[in-house]
Scaffold this motif. Structure first.
Motif, PDB file in Angstrom:
ATOM      1  N   THR A  38      21.416  81.140  73.742  1.00  0.00           N
ATOM      2  CA  THR A  38      22.150  81.623  74.910  1.00  0.00           C
ATOM      3  C   THR A  38      23.257  80.669  75.336  1.00  0.00           C
ATOM      4  O   THR A  38      23.172  79.459  75.137  1.00  0.00           O
ATOM      5  CB  THR A  38      21.201  81.822  76.117  1.00  0.00           C
ATOM      6  OG1 THR A  38      20.582  80.573  76.456  1.00  0.00           O
ATOM      7  CG2 THR A  38      20.119  82.843  75.811  1.00  0.00           C
ATOM      8  N   TYR A  39      24.279  81.264  75.928  1.00  0.00           N
ATOM      9  CA  TYR A  39      25.327  80.516  76.607  1.00  0.00           C
ATOM     10  C   TYR A  39      25.966  81.468  77.620  1.00  0.00           C
ATOM     11  O   TYR A  39      26.525  82.499  77.250  1.00  0.00           O
ATOM     12  CB  TYR A  39      26.383  79.992  75.644  1.00  0.00           C
ATOM     13  CG  TYR A  39      27.408  79.107  76.337  1.00  0.00           C
ATOM     14  CD1 TYR A  39      27.065  77.838  76.799  1.00  0.00           C
ATOM     15  CD2 TYR A  39      28.707  79.569  76.556  1.00  0.00           C
ATOM     16  CE1 TYR A  39      27.981  77.036  77.450  1.00  0.00           C
ATOM     17  CE2 TYR A  39      29.635  78.772  77.209  1.00  0.00           C
ATOM     18  CZ  TYR A  39      29.272  77.507  77.660  1.00  0.00           C
ATOM     19  OH  TYR A  39      30.186  76.724  78.317  1.00  0.00           O
ATOM     20  N   LYS A  40      25.803  81.147  78.883  1.00  0.00           N
ATOM     21  CA  LYS A  40      26.293  81.977  79.983  1.00  0.00           C
ATOM     22  C   LYS A  40      25.738  83.402  79.908  1.00  0.00           C
ATOM     23  O   LYS A  40      26.478  84.380  79.859  1.00  0.00           O
ATOM     24  CB  LYS A  40      27.832  81.985  80.011  1.00  0.00           C
ATOM     25  CG  LYS A  40      28.409  80.608  80.331  1.00  0.00           C
ATOM     26  CD  LYS A  40      29.877  80.660  80.733  1.00  0.00           C
ATOM     27  CE  LYS A  40      30.783  81.050  79.601  1.00  0.00           C
ATOM     28  NZ  LYS A  40      32.226  80.922  79.955  1.00  0.00           N
ATOM     29  N   ASP A  70      19.299  77.233  75.093  1.00  0.00           N
ATOM     30  CA  ASP A  70      20.543  77.342  75.857  1.00  0.00           C
ATOM     31  C   ASP A  70      21.390  76.080  75.689  1.00  0.00           C
ATOM     32  O   ASP A  70      20.862  74.966  75.671  1.00  0.00           O
ATOM     33  CB  ASP A  70      20.230  77.560  77.337  1.00  0.00           C
ATOM     34  CG  ASP A  70      21.484  77.834  78.147  1.00  0.00           C
ATOM     35  OD1 ASP A  70      22.062  78.921  77.983  1.00  0.00           O
ATOM     36  OD2 ASP A  70      21.891  76.941  78.915  1.00  0.00           O
ATOM     37  N   ASP A  71      22.688  76.272  75.576  1.00  0.00           N
ATOM     38  CA  ASP A  71      23.608  75.142  75.414  1.00  0.00           C
ATOM     39  C   ASP A  71      24.167  74.691  76.758  1.00  0.00           C
ATOM     40  O   ASP A  71      25.382  74.586  76.966  1.00  0.00           O
ATOM     41  CB  ASP A  71      24.748  75.527  74.456  1.00  0.00           C
ATOM     42  CG  ASP A  71      24.305  75.486  73.006  1.00  0.00           C
ATOM     43  OD1 ASP A  71      23.173  75.044  72.737  1.00  0.00           O
ATOM     44  OD2 ASP A  71      25.085  75.910  72.137  1.00  0.00           O
ATOM     45  N   ASN A  72      23.230  74.434  77.692  1.00  0.00           N
ATOM     46  CA  ASN A  72      23.582  73.900  79.012  1.00  0.00           C
ATOM     47  C   ASN A  72      24.646  74.758  79.699  1.00  0.00           C
ATOM     48  O   ASN A  72      25.699  74.256  80.132  1.00  0.00           O
ATOM     49  CB  ASN A  72      24.069  72.449  78.877  1.00  0.00           C
ATOM     50  CG  ASN A  72      24.017  71.695  80.203  1.00  0.00           C
ATOM     51  OD1 ASN A  72      23.250  72.050  81.097  1.00  0.00           O
ATOM     52  ND2 ASN A  72      24.839  70.669  80.337  1.00  0.00           N
ATOM     53  N   SER A  73      24.343  76.029  79.808  1.00  0.00           N
ATOM     54  CA  SER A  73      25.297  76.986  80.386  1.00  0.00           C
ATOM     55  C   SER A  73      25.684  76.622  81.816  1.00  0.00           C
ATOM     56  O   SER A  73      24.824  76.263  82.623  1.00  0.00           O
ATOM     57  CB  SER A  73      24.684  78.389  80.389  1.00  0.00           C
ATOM     58  OG  SER A  73      24.396  78.825  79.087  1.00  0.00           O
ATOM     59  N   THR A  77      21.816  79.419  82.930  1.00  0.00           N
ATOM     60  CA  THR A  77      20.943  80.355  82.214  1.00  0.00           C
ATOM     61  C   THR A  77      19.583  79.727  81.935  1.00  0.00           C
ATOM     62  O   THR A  77      18.540  80.355  82.099  1.00  0.00           O
ATOM     63  CB  THR A  77      21.594  80.776  80.883  1.00  0.00           C
ATOM     64  OG1 THR A  77      22.840  81.427  81.147  1.00  0.00           O
ATOM     65  CG2 THR A  77      20.690  81.729  80.117  1.00  0.00           C
ATOM     66  N   TRP A  78      19.598  78.465  81.525  1.00  0.00           N
ATOM     67  CA  TRP A  78      18.338  77.813  81.161  1.00  0.00           C
ATOM     68  C   TRP A  78      17.407  77.649  82.352  1.00  0.00           C
ATOM     69  O   TRP A  78      16.179  77.752  82.216  1.00  0.00           O
ATOM     70  CB  TRP A  78      18.610  76.449  80.514  1.00  0.00           C
ATOM     71  CG  TRP A  78      19.218  75.410  81.416  1.00  0.00           C
ATOM     72  CD1 TRP A  78      20.549  75.188  81.624  1.00  0.00           C
ATOM     73  CD2 TRP A  78      18.514  74.467  82.214  1.00  0.00           C
ATOM     74  NE1 TRP A  78      20.723  74.154  82.521  1.00  0.00           N
ATOM     75  CE2 TRP A  78      19.491  73.685  82.889  1.00  0.00           C
ATOM     76  CE3 TRP A  78      17.167  74.189  82.429  1.00  0.00           C
ATOM     77  CZ2 TRP A  78      19.153  72.668  83.776  1.00  0.00           C
ATOM     78  CZ3 TRP A  78      16.818  73.170  83.304  1.00  0.00           C
ATOM     79  CH2 TRP A  78      17.817  72.421  83.968  1.00  0.00           C
ATOM     80  N   CYS A  95      16.948  73.269  76.481  1.00  0.00           N
ATOM     81  CA  CYS A  95      18.327  73.110  76.947  1.00  0.00           C
ATOM     82  C   CYS A  95      18.977  71.967  76.176  1.00  0.00           C
ATOM     83  O   CYS A  95      18.514  70.823  76.245  1.00  0.00           O
ATOM     84  CB  CYS A  95      18.358  72.820  78.451  1.00  0.00           C
ATOM     85  SG  CYS A  95      20.036  72.609  79.108  1.00  0.00           S
ATOM     86  N   LYS A 100      26.228  71.857  70.359  1.00  0.00           N
ATOM     87  CA  LYS A 100      26.704  73.173  70.732  1.00  0.00           C
ATOM     88  C   LYS A 100      26.719  74.063  69.496  1.00  0.00           C
ATOM     89  O   LYS A 100      26.756  73.596  68.365  1.00  0.00           O
ATOM     90  CB  LYS A 100      28.131  73.100  71.311  1.00  0.00           C
ATOM     91  CG  LYS A 100      28.274  72.250  72.573  1.00  0.00           C
ATOM     92  CD  LYS A 100      27.630  72.918  73.766  1.00  0.00           C
ATOM     93  CE  LYS A 100      27.848  72.092  75.034  1.00  0.00           C
ATOM     94  NZ  LYS A 100      27.191  72.702  76.205  1.00  0.00           N
ATOM     95  N   LYS A 242      31.543  86.469  72.996  1.00  0.00           N
ATOM     96  CA  LYS A 242      31.755  85.146  72.393  1.00  0.00           C
ATOM     97  C   LYS A 242      32.630  85.215  71.137  1.00  0.00           C
ATOM     98  O   LYS A 242      32.898  84.196  70.516  1.00  0.00           O
ATOM     99  CB  LYS A 242      30.405  84.510  72.019  1.00  0.00           C
ATOM    100  CG  LYS A 242      29.343  84.571  73.104  1.00  0.00           C
ATOM    101  CD  LYS A 242      29.704  83.801  74.341  1.00  0.00           C
ATOM    102  CE  LYS A 242      28.531  83.633  75.296  1.00  0.00           C
ATOM    103  NZ  LYS A 242      27.870  84.858  75.706  1.00  0.00           N
TER     104      LYS A 242
END
Length: 417
Positions: A38-40, A70-73, A77-78, A95, A100, A242
């Motif tokens: 996930t991302y945003k 999650d990539d630290n949205s 999100t995380w 997270c 990325k 994306k």
């Protein structure tokens, strides 16, 4: 109640073959682990977790897990996903702050997964979750890889523009041109919705570029049976797309990188083969011209000397990344025995081919024909019926030896490390 983040693995992107080794003692292996990169995706995360839970509880309740990576949205999100773990105990959340990318997120999720079957699905609801049942069904019937495809019966895209359809199909055609042996197995190589058996990719270093990992898995993994199920790609309900031009460029980079990687070993094998060819021909000529041995005996003995030469170079160079994991004289002897048995079939094939081609050239009176064309002694020797028959046979058997050895000899060593 689970309110802690899963630690992010480090090091090479490689899935272990035994999930028990990477988890605490109170955890057990599961049938299925599904990663959601996930991302945003704050607007979708609650819905996708609920839908997936309701669906999987009906078929494999208690034998699966959902892993959000999650990539630290910036939309947290995380954090939203972590809050859901109290309601959904099968949910785990990771997270990442140092790395990325969608593909690497999937692999990091698989590295902490406990499932025998590893899967990935987008969290934006563009992948219909109900297709999971069809994919799991194919895995239950023995598939190594099950892919949700837009390009088989029952598949399609909902409201894609002509340009996007063209780019998607163009990417597939480009892949077929650069990497036909991999892309040709997939009707939808750009799919990000699939599952793979852990044993098919365990121990394989993965190095995907960009946002698609299916091609990497298909190229690197031990994929014998590949199943596909059609799905209709849905439009996004929330969040933002994306897909960018950068991702198409990364896709091209990935294809070229894989092409070079998959070809490099064969090129090394061929270079070793050339050294073996020199050894083979020198010994063959000494036996034929010096000791006056028969054609068949000379062929077998010279080929065995070449096999020893080739094994040593291949073990030290071509397959060094594999053989280095099993050091020691005893292990090397095992590899040599396997290599020799594989090549023995090649020697038999080579012997049959040499005699066949030699008989053909004799019937065509090749030696007399060459003598009438040139008086150069060297050319006469090179194009002599027995030498030429030997060269052609070696070329054919080289492909045989590489294919079978890469499938059996060193591949077995890698799995058994």
């Amino acid at each position: 109640m689970n309110q802690s983040l899963v630690p992010v693995p480090s090091g090479i992107f490689q899935v272990l073959d035994n999930p028990i080794n990477q988890n605490s003692a109170d955890e057990r292996p599961l049938k299925f682990s599904l990663v959601l990169p996930t991302y945003k995706e704050a607007g979708n995360i609650q819905d996708i977790v609920k839908i997936l839970t309701d669906l999987l509880d009906k078929s494999i309740a208690g034998d699966y897990e959902l892993i959000v990576v999650d990539d630290n949205s910036p939309d947290n999100t995380w954090k939203l996903a972590l809050e859901l773990t109290s309601e959904y105990p099968q949910l785990r959340v990771m997270c990442r702050t140092e790395e990325k990318g969608l593909s690497t997120a999937v692999i990091r999720g698989w590295q902490v997964a406990r499932g025998e079957i590893l899967g990935v699905i987008d969290a934006d609801l563009q992948h219909p979750p109900e297709v999971l049942q069809q994919l799991l069904g194919k895995m239950d019937r023995g598939a190594d890889l099950a892919v949700a495809s837009r390009h088989v019966e029952g598949g399609g895209v909902s409201e894609w523009s002509i340009i996007r359809r063209f780019l998607s199909r163009g990417a597939q055609v480009l892949g077929l041109m650069i990497l036909p042996e991999v892309i040709g197995r997939l009707s939808d190589p750009m799919s990000g919705y699939f599952m793979v058996r852990r044993s098919a990719i365990a121990g394989k270093p993965l190095s995907p570029v960009g946002y698609k990992i299916l091609i990497e898995v298909t190229a690197r993994g031990k994929i014998q049976w590949l199943g596909e199920a059609g799905y209709v790609f849905r439009e996004r309900h929330a969040g933002e797309s994306k897909v960018t031009w950068k991702q198409y460029i990364e896709y091209l980079q990935h294809l070229i990188r894989l092409r070079l990687s998959l070809s490099a070993r064969f090129i090394q094998f061929c270079l070793v083969g050339f050294s073996g060819l020199f050894v083979d021909l020198v010994v063959f000529s000494l036996l034929r011209k010096g000791l006056q041995l028969g054609l068949t005996r000379s062929t077998i003995l010279s080929a065995e000397v070449a096999i020893i030469n080739n094994f040593l170079w291949n073990d030290l160079w071509t397959f060094r990344d594999i053989s280095s994991r099993q050091p020691g004289k005893r292990q090397r002897l095992k590899r040599f025995i396997k290599f020799n048995f594989v090549c023995l079939a090649g020697v038999i094939l080579q012997t049959l081919l040499v005699n066949t081609f030699f008989a053909i050239f004799q019937r065509l009176q090749l030696d007399e024909m060459v003598a009438s064309i040139t008086e150069n002694v060297f050319l006469r020797e090179v194009i002599a019926s027995d030498i030429l028959a030997k060269l052609i046979a070696i070329a054919i058997v080289t492909f045989w030896n590489f294919w079978l050895n890469s499938k059996l000899s060193w591949r077995v060593t890698e799995v058994e490390r």
